[in-house]
Design a protein around this motif. Structure first.
Motif, PDB file in Angstrom:
ATOM      1  N   ALA A  59      13.086   7.388  11.159  1.00  0.00           N
ATOM      2  CA  ALA A  59      13.054   7.395   9.694  1.00  0.00           C
ATOM      3  C   ALA A  59      11.850   6.609   9.179  1.00  0.00           C
ATOM      4  CB  ALA A  59      14.347   6.814   9.131  1.00  0.00           C
ATOM      5  N   THR A  60      11.502   5.516   9.854  1.00  0.00           N
ATOM      6  CA  THR A  60      10.333   4.726   9.475  1.00  0.00           C
ATOM      7  C   THR A  60       9.059   5.533   9.678  1.00  0.00           C
ATOM      8  OG1 THR A  60      11.498   2.715  10.162  1.00  0.00           O
ATOM      9  CG2 THR A  60       9.107   2.557   9.898  1.00  0.00           C
ATOM     10  N   MET A  61       8.977   6.251  10.785  1.00  0.00           N
ATOM     11  CA  MET A  61       7.796   7.068  11.063  1.00  0.00           C
ATOM     12  C   MET A  61       7.661   8.208  10.069  1.00  0.00           C
ATOM     13  SD  MET A  61       8.423   7.036  15.176  1.00  0.00           S
ATOM     14  CE  MET A  61       7.440   8.471  15.482  1.00  0.00           C
ATOM     15  N   ILE A  62       8.793   8.796   9.660  1.00  0.00           N
ATOM     16  CA  ILE A  62       8.770   9.905   8.707  1.00  0.00           C
ATOM     17  C   ILE A  62       8.227   9.442   7.362  1.00  0.00           C
ATOM     18  CG2 ILE A  62      10.260  11.452   7.371  1.00  0.00           C
ATOM     19  CD1 ILE A  62      12.043  11.598   9.910  1.00  0.00           C
ATOM     20  N   LEU A  63       8.555   8.208   6.963  1.00  0.00           N
ATOM     21  CA  LEU A  63       8.040   7.668   5.704  1.00  0.00           C
ATOM     22  C   LEU A  63       6.516   7.667   5.693  1.00  0.00           C
ATOM     23  CD1 LEU A  63       8.498   6.170   2.979  1.00  0.00           C
ATOM     24  CD2 LEU A  63       8.476   4.043   4.286  1.00  0.00           C
ATOM     25  N   LEU A  64       5.917   7.314   6.831  1.00  0.00           N
ATOM     26  CA  LEU A  64       4.459   7.248   6.918  1.00  0.00           C
ATOM     27  C   LEU A  64       3.834   8.629   6.745  1.00  0.00           C
ATOM     28  CD1 LEU A  64       4.092   4.831   9.965  1.00  0.00           C
ATOM     29  CD2 LEU A  64       3.868   4.252   7.559  1.00  0.00           C
ATOM     30  N   THR A  65       4.449   9.657   7.343  1.00  0.00           N
ATOM     31  CA  THR A  65       3.835  10.989   7.327  1.00  0.00           C
ATOM     32  C   THR A  65       4.105  11.739   6.030  1.00  0.00           C
ATOM     33  OG1 THR A  65       5.793  11.877   8.452  1.00  0.00           O
ATOM     34  CG2 THR A  65       3.942  11.239   9.829  1.00  0.00           C
ATOM     35  N   PHE A  94       3.295  14.032  20.519  1.00  0.00           N
ATOM     36  CA  PHE A  94       2.178  14.831  20.020  1.00  0.00           C
ATOM     37  C   PHE A  94       2.647  16.268  19.746  1.00  0.00           C
ATOM     38  CE2 PHE A  94      -1.722  17.394  20.673  1.00  0.00           C
ATOM     39  CZ  PHE A  94      -2.533  16.799  19.713  1.00  0.00           C
ATOM     40  N   VAL A  95       3.441  16.825  20.673  1.00  0.00           N
ATOM     41  CA  VAL A  95       3.989  18.171  20.484  1.00  0.00           C
ATOM     42  C   VAL A  95       4.920  18.200  19.267  1.00  0.00           C
ATOM     43  CG1 VAL A  95       5.496  19.932  21.481  1.00  0.00           C
ATOM     44  CG2 VAL A  95       3.774  18.817  22.904  1.00  0.00           C
ATOM     45  N   ALA A  96       5.739  17.145  19.096  1.00  0.00           N
ATOM     46  CA  ALA A  96       6.621  17.062  17.924  1.00  0.00           C
ATOM     47  C   ALA A  96       5.800  17.059  16.641  1.00  0.00           C
ATOM     48  CB  ALA A  96       7.482  15.804  17.998  1.00  0.00           C
ATOM     49  N   GLY A  97       4.655  16.359  16.660  1.00  0.00           N
ATOM     50  CA  GLY A  97       3.772  16.332  15.505  1.00  0.00           C
ATOM     51  C   GLY A  97       3.184  17.702  15.206  1.00  0.00           C
ATOM     52  N   ILE A  98       2.810  18.430  16.273  1.00  0.00           N
ATOM     53  CA  ILE A  98       2.269  19.788  16.089  1.00  0.00           C
ATOM     54  C   ILE A  98       3.313  20.674  15.416  1.00  0.00           C
ATOM     55  CG2 ILE A  98       1.490  21.870  17.282  1.00  0.00           C
ATOM     56  CD1 ILE A  98       0.274  20.075  19.426  1.00  0.00           C
ATOM     57  N   MET A 130       0.740   8.967  17.271  1.00  0.00           N
ATOM     58  CA  MET A 130       0.698  10.173  18.097  1.00  0.00           C
ATOM     59  C   MET A 130       1.307  11.359  17.348  1.00  0.00           C
ATOM     60  SD  MET A 130      -0.926   9.692  20.824  1.00  0.00           S
ATOM     61  CE  MET A 130      -0.578  11.331  21.434  1.00  0.00           C
ATOM     62  N   GLU A 131       2.384  11.101  16.596  1.00  0.00           N
ATOM     63  CA  GLU A 131       2.986  12.172  15.806  1.00  0.00           C
ATOM     64  C   GLU A 131       2.022  12.626  14.711  1.00  0.00           C
ATOM     65  OE1 GLU A 131       7.003  13.135  13.203  1.00  0.00           O
ATOM     66  OE2 GLU A 131       6.290  11.082  13.401  1.00  0.00           O
ATOM     67  N   MET A 132       1.348  11.673  14.088  1.00  0.00           N
ATOM     68  CA  MET A 132       0.386  12.007  13.036  1.00  0.00           C
ATOM     69  C   MET A 132      -0.764  12.846  13.597  1.00  0.00           C
ATOM     70  SD  MET A 132       0.152   8.421  10.953  1.00  0.00           S
ATOM     71  CE  MET A 132       1.421   7.904   9.812  1.00  0.00           C
ATOM     72  N   ALA A 133      -1.233  12.495  14.795  1.00  0.00           N
ATOM     73  CA  ALA A 133      -2.315  13.263  15.419  1.00  0.00           C
ATOM     74  C   ALA A 133      -1.856  14.693  15.698  1.00  0.00           C
ATOM     75  CB  ALA A 133      -2.755  12.580  16.717  1.00  0.00           C
ATOM     76  N   GLY A 134      -0.633  14.840  16.179  1.00  0.00           N
ATOM     77  CA  GLY A 134      -0.096  16.176  16.413  1.00  0.00           C
ATOM     78  C   GLY A 134       0.043  16.964  15.129  1.00  0.00           C
ATOM     79  N   ALA A 135       0.452  16.279  14.039  1.00  0.00           N
ATOM     80  CA  ALA A 135       0.600  16.950  12.746  1.00  0.00           C
ATOM     81  C   ALA A 135      -0.734  17.466  12.233  1.00  0.00           C
ATOM     82  CB  ALA A 135       1.222  15.995  11.730  1.00  0.00           C
TER      83      ALA A 135
END
Length: 596
Positions: free
Chosen positions: A481-487, A445-449, A222-227
C-alpha cells in the motif's frame, strides 16, 4: 526455484502469445478504418472520430453521435445547456457507495483497487477508458493515502520480539522458532514473564512498524522502473490486446492467490484449533491441580494461600528453560549490538527511510512531468520526436534502478551484520541475499510492467508474490500500500492537470476513497488481529483480482461489440498531433443538438 521456473514459463507463454498475435493484428491494420463520427459541441459543431479529441467534451453519446461534458451529480434540468441532458445523479450515488466499500477492502489487502475502479468506471459510471483510468488513479491515490494514515501508526504483528538468540529454525536457516509455538495462553504469559525477570535486568520486548521500509526502498523503485516500460509498451498495444493480456495475467494471479488462500486458511484454522485445545488442556491441568490441593488439605496437609496460583505454577513450571540455557552462553558484546539493532528497527517513524522514499517520488515525478506521458503533454513542450524525450526515459530508468541497486546492496549488508550477532529474525522475515535480490527484483519489475500496461497500481501482482514468499500478510499489505501511494499520486495529478478526467470527479472520489480506506482498513485490521485469521486478507485479495479479471473480459467484449468485432492493429509508437487553426468559440445549443 521451482516457483521461479513456473513463473518464467508463464511469461514465455505470454510472450509467445504476443508474437503469434502480432502478425494477425498487423494484417488487420486498416480493416477498422470506418470509424464512427461524433459531433463536438465546441467549434460550432465539428466532427471527430474520438471524443477524446473534443476539448472539454470527452464523453460519448452513441445514440446521438455526440460528445458531451460530464458533471458530478448532474440532474435532468433542460435549460438550453446540452450538458443537462445527461443526468447522472443516481449513477454517481451508487458509484460513491461502490468506491467507498472497494477502497476499504482493497486497501486492507494491500492493493490500490485499480482492477476494480477501471472496469466499474467504464461499466457503472460510463467513463471512457482514459478518463476511467485517470479517475482510478485519483481513487487509488486517496485510498492509499487513507491506508498510510492507518499503517504508519501500526506495529508489527509480533509485538514481543526478544533480545535472546532463541531456538534456530530447522527449516529456515538464520531464523528462530516462535516462542509461542505449542503453548497455551497461560504458558505464553508465564514464559514472557520469566524472560523479563531473567538476564541482566535490562530485558524488554521489542517490535517494529508494520510497514517494511527496507523492503519498500528496494521494491518500490523496481516497480516504478517496470511501470515506465509498461507504459511504453502500452503506446503500441491496441486496446483489445492489452485487455486480453490483462485478463490472462490477472486470471493466473487470481488462481495462484486462491491456492495460497486455501493453504493459509487451513493453516490458520489448524492453529486456531490448536490454541483452543491448548487452552482446554491448561484449564484441565489447573482443575486437576486444584482438586489435588483440596484433597491434600482435607487429609490435613495444609496448603494455605493461593491454591489457584500454585496450580498455575504447575502449568508454567517448564516455561523458558530452553531460553535460559541459551542465555548462559550469550556473548555480552553480541547481546549489546543485538539490542542496538533491535532498538533501531523498533523506531515507528524512521525519518531517514521515509525521506528516501519521498526523494524517490520527487525525482520520478519531476522527470515524468518533464517528459509527459499517460496522455499528458510535457511541461517543457518536448514530444517523442525530440531527443530529449528519450534522454528523460533513460533518466527514469537510471533514477529508479539506481535507487533499487543501492538499497538492495544496503539490505544485504544490514542482514549480514545482524546474522553475525544472532539477530532474532522470525519465520516471516526476508533474509536478503543476492539470490533473493535477483528473484524479487525480476518479479517486481514484471509486476511494474503489468501495472503500467494494464493501468493498475501493481499490488494485484506484487501482493500475491510477497504472500507466496512467506511474508506476513499484514506486513505485505501495508508495504505494498505504501508503494502504491508513490506510483499513483504523481500520475493522478498529471491526469487532472491535463483535463483528461473532470476535476470535480477526481477530487470527490479521492475524498470518498480516503475515507473509505481509513474506516474499512481500521475495521478489517481489528478483525484480523482479534481472530488471528490473516488468511482472510489473502482470500479477499484473490476475490478482488478475480473480479478485476471478469471486468476486463466484460469490457473487452463490450468494446469489440461497439466496433462490430473489428480487431485493429498495433499503434505507431510516436504520433504527434498537429495544432489546428483556432476555431470559432460558439457552442452548439441544446436545440441544435436535440432538435426533437
Amino acid at each position: 526455484m521451482s516457483y521461479l521456473h513456473r513463473q518464467s514459463f508463464f511469461l514465455v507463454l505470454l510472450l509467445a502469445l504476443v508474437i503469434y498475435i502480432a502478425p494477425l493484428a498487423a494484417a488487420a491494420e486498416g480493416k477498422c478504418a470506418g470509424e464512427g463520427q461524433f459531433t463536438c459541441p465546441n467549434c460550432g459543431g465539428i466532427q471527430v472520430s474520438d471524443c477524446m479529441d473534443c476539448d472539454g467534451y470527452l464523453f460519448t453519446d452513441y445514440n446521438y453521435g455526440l460528445c458531451y461534458n460530464r458533471k458530478l451529480f448532474n440532474t435532468n434540468a433542460d435549460n438550453g445547456n446540452s450538458d443537462n441532458h445527461y443526468p447522472f445523479l443516481w449513477t454517481d450515488i451508487v458509484g460513491t457507495i461502490v468506491w467507498f466499500l472497494t477502497a476499504g477492502i482493497a486497501t486492507a489487502c494491500g492493493v490500490g483497487g485499480g482492477g476494480i475502479y477501471v472496469p466499474m468506471g467504464i461499466l457503472l459510471l460510463r467513463f471512457p477508458p482514459k478518463p476511467a483510468s485517470g479517475l482510478s488513479q485519483a481513487s487509488i491515490f486517496g485510498a492509499s493515502l487513507g491506508g498510510i494514515l492507518v499503517n504508519i501508526r501500526k506495529r508489527h504483528p509480533d509485538e514481543h520480539i526478544r533480545d535472546t538468540k532463541g531456538t534456530p529454525s530447522e527449516s529456515q536457516p538464520g531464523k528462530i522458532m516462535s516462542y509461542e509455538k505449542g503453548k497455551g495462553p497461560m504458558e505464553i504469559e508465564g514464559d514472557r514473564q520469566k524472560y523479563l525477570d531473567g538476564g541482566d535486568g535490562k530485558r524488554k520486548f521489542y517490535t517494529r512498524p508494520v510497514i517494511d521500509y527496507d523492503m519498500a526502498l528496494f521494491l518500490a523503485p523496481m516497480e516504478m522502473a517496470g511501470a515506465v516500460l509498461g507504459v511504453i509498451i502500452q503506446r503500441v498495444f491496441p486496446n483489445w490486446l492489452f485487455l486480453c493480456f490483462a485478463a490472462i495475467v490477472l486470471g493466473f494471479t487470481a488462481y495462484k492467490t486462491f491456492k495460497k488462500f486455501f493453504a493459509a486458511y487451513a493453516k490458520d484454522k489448524a492453529a486456531k484449533e490448536e490454541r483452543i485445545e491448548l487452552t482446554r488442556r491448561e484449564s484441565q491441568k489447573i482443575l486437576e491441580s486444584q482438586k489435588k490441593l483440596e484433597s491434600q488439605k482435607e487429609s490435613g496437609d495444609s496448603g494455605e494461600g493461593g491454591d489457584a496460583s500454585e496450580a498455575v505454577n504447575d502449568v508454567e513450571e517448564n516455561g523458558g528453560t530452553k531460553e535460559e540455557t541459551v542465555e548462559e552462553h550469550d556473548d555480552p558484546k553480541e547481546l549489546e549490538q543485538r539490542r542496538k539493532f533491535l532498538e533501531d528497527d523498533s523506531r515507528q517513524y524512521p525519518f531517514e527511510k521515509i525521506s528516501y522514499l519521498v526523494l524517490l517520488w520527487i525525482g520520478l515525478t519531476v522527470i515524468t512531468f518533464l517528459k509527459g506521458g499517460k496522455g499528458v503533454d510535457s511541461v517543457i513542450g518536448i514530444t517523442c520526436q525530440d531527443a530529449g524525450f528519450y534522454v528523460l526515459v533513460a533518466a527514469q530508468f537510471l533514477w529508479t534502478m539506481g535507487f533499487a541497486a543501492f538499497f538492495g546492496w544496503k539490505n544485504v549488508k544490514n542482514v549480514n551484520q545482524r546474522v553475525a550477532v544472532n539477530y532474532p529474525f522470525n519465520e516471516t522475515d526476508v533474509l536478503w541475499d543476492f539470490k533473493k535480490l535477483q528473484f524479487y527484483s525480476f518479479f517486481t519489475f514484471v509486476a511494474g510492467i503489468v501495472a503500467g500496461l494494464i493501468g493498475i497500481g501493481g499490488g494485484m501482482v506484487l501482493g500475491p508474490l510477497m504472500i507466496v514468499m512467506g511474508v506476513n500478510p499484514r506486513v505485505s499489505t501495508a508495504t505494498t500500500a505504501t508503494m502504491i501511494l508513490l506510483t499513483s499520486s504523481s500520475v493522478a495529478v498529471m491526469f487532472v492537470m491535463s483535463g483528461l478526467v473532470p476535476w470535480q470527479y477526481a477530487v470527490y472520489f479521492f475524498c470518498v476513497c480516503l475515507l473509505g480506506a481509513y474506516i474499512g482498513k481500521t475495521r478489517i485490521d481489528a478483525y484480523v488481529k482479534k481472530t488471528g485469521m490473516g488468511s482472510i486478507l489473502v482470500g479477499i485479495l484473490a476475490t478482488i483480482i478475480a473480479l478485476a479479471t471478469i471486468g476486463c473480459i466484460i469490457i473487452l467484449f463490450l468494446n469489440l461489440a461497439k466496433v462490430n468485432w473489428c480487431v485493429d492493429g498495433f499503434k505507431a509508437f510516436c504520433t504527434v498531433s498537429v495544432e489546428e487553426d483556432a476555431c470559432p468559440t460558439r457552442l452548439l445549443s441544446a436545440e441544435e443538438i436535440f432538435p426533437h
